[in-house]
Write a protein that holds these residues in place. Structure first.
Motif, mmCIF file in Angstrom:
data_model
loop_
_atom_site.group_PDB
_atom_site.id
_atom_site.type_symbol
_atom_site.label_atom_id
_atom_site.label_comp_id
_atom_site.label_asym_id
_atom_site.label_seq_id
_atom_site.Cartn_x
_atom_site.Cartn_y
_atom_site.Cartn_z
ATOM 1 N N ARG A 222 -86.142 63.530 21.585
ATOM 2 C CA ARG A 222 -86.321 62.147 22.043
ATOM 3 C C ARG A 222 -87.805 61.817 22.223
ATOM 4 N NH1 ARG A 222 -83.465 62.483 26.077
ATOM 5 N NH2 ARG A 222 -81.579 61.802 25.062
ATOM 6 N N ASP B 271 -82.433 60.739 17.385
ATOM 7 C CA ASP B 271 -82.841 61.921 18.152
ATOM 8 C C ASP B 271 -81.901 63.102 17.923
ATOM 9 O OD1 ASP B 271 -80.765 60.756 19.607
ATOM 10 O OD2 ASP B 271 -81.792 60.842 21.540
ATOM 11 N N PRO C 89 -84.837 56.312 20.086
ATOM 12 C CA PRO C 89 -83.964 57.481 19.896
ATOM 13 C C PRO C 89 -82.549 57.106 19.478
ATOM 14 C CG PRO C 89 -85.258 57.714 21.891
ATOM 15 C CD PRO C 89 -85.477 56.314 21.413
#
Length: 209
Positions: A114, A98, A132
């Motif tokens: 995310r 992420d 993530p």
């Protein structure tokens, strides 16, 4: 979708920590460069060593949008890794999928990055990754799923819609924004990572726990 209440929370948290956690928070901080609340404008008494360390730890955690347990796990790994623990900590966090989706300007905020991962829009070397926290290895290619490329969020990203509000692309990433792909070419170095935190104070915070 990030809700208005989440937006407000990030703005308030940004003011409390003294760092912009989102582009919207950055605008608020320009107008109101003081902490929230009735005592925000008044000069506060000097913080204790513990409070200073705690704030730096919270700064780091919030910039990556992770839970305390996740940060502690990465800290323990950083401590076992050769080199300076604080620098290792940031470098390991920066290799999260992420984080790299954000650095590549596919997303405008950590929360949006995310969501893109969790909703299965992001591939690593051709495979969907919906975690993530997935750690990208040097040499791996991050790209947007072909079926997702035509959706509005990614069209905005491909046109450079987030570039002006995000830090310059760091040297450890090669990004082809129009193709919605990025490659982690090497491990990040702490000095290049656009994160505001005194990492030694974070190390001291955990060392005292």
């Amino acid at each position: 979708m990030v809700t208005k209440s989440q937006d407000r929370r990030k703005v308030r948290l940004s003011r409390a920590l003294g760092i912009p956690l989102t582009p919207k928070a950055a605008k608020y901080l320009e107008k109101r460069p003081y902490a929230p609340g009735e005592h925000g404008r008044t000069k506060r008494k000097a913080d204790s060593d513990y409070a200073v360390r705690l704030r730096e730890k919270q700064r780091l955690r919030e910039q990556y949008g992770i839970r305390e347990k996740q940060l502690r796990i990465v800290f323990n790994e950083a401590r076992r890794t050769q080199g300076l623990t604080g620098e290792n900590l940031v470098e390991l966090l920066e290799m999260r999928l992420d984080a790299l989706v954000l650095r590549s300007a596919f997303a405008r905020t950590t929360a949006q990055a995310r969501q893109m991962v969790v909703h299965r829009h992001i591939l690593v070397d051709g495979q969907i990754v919906d975690r993530p926290s997935f750690r990208v290895k040097p040499g791996q290619l991050i790209h947007v799923k072909e079926r997702s490329e035509g959706t509005e969020p990614f069209q905005v990203a491909a046109a450079g819609g987030h570039v002006d509000v995000l830090p310059k692309t760091p040297g450890y990433l090669e990004v082809e924004l129009d193709k919605l792909q990025a490659r982690l070419v090497r491990r990040p170095k702490r000095a290049e990572v656009p994160v505001t935190a005194e990492v030694q104070l974070v190390v001291e915070y955990y060392a005292a726990r």
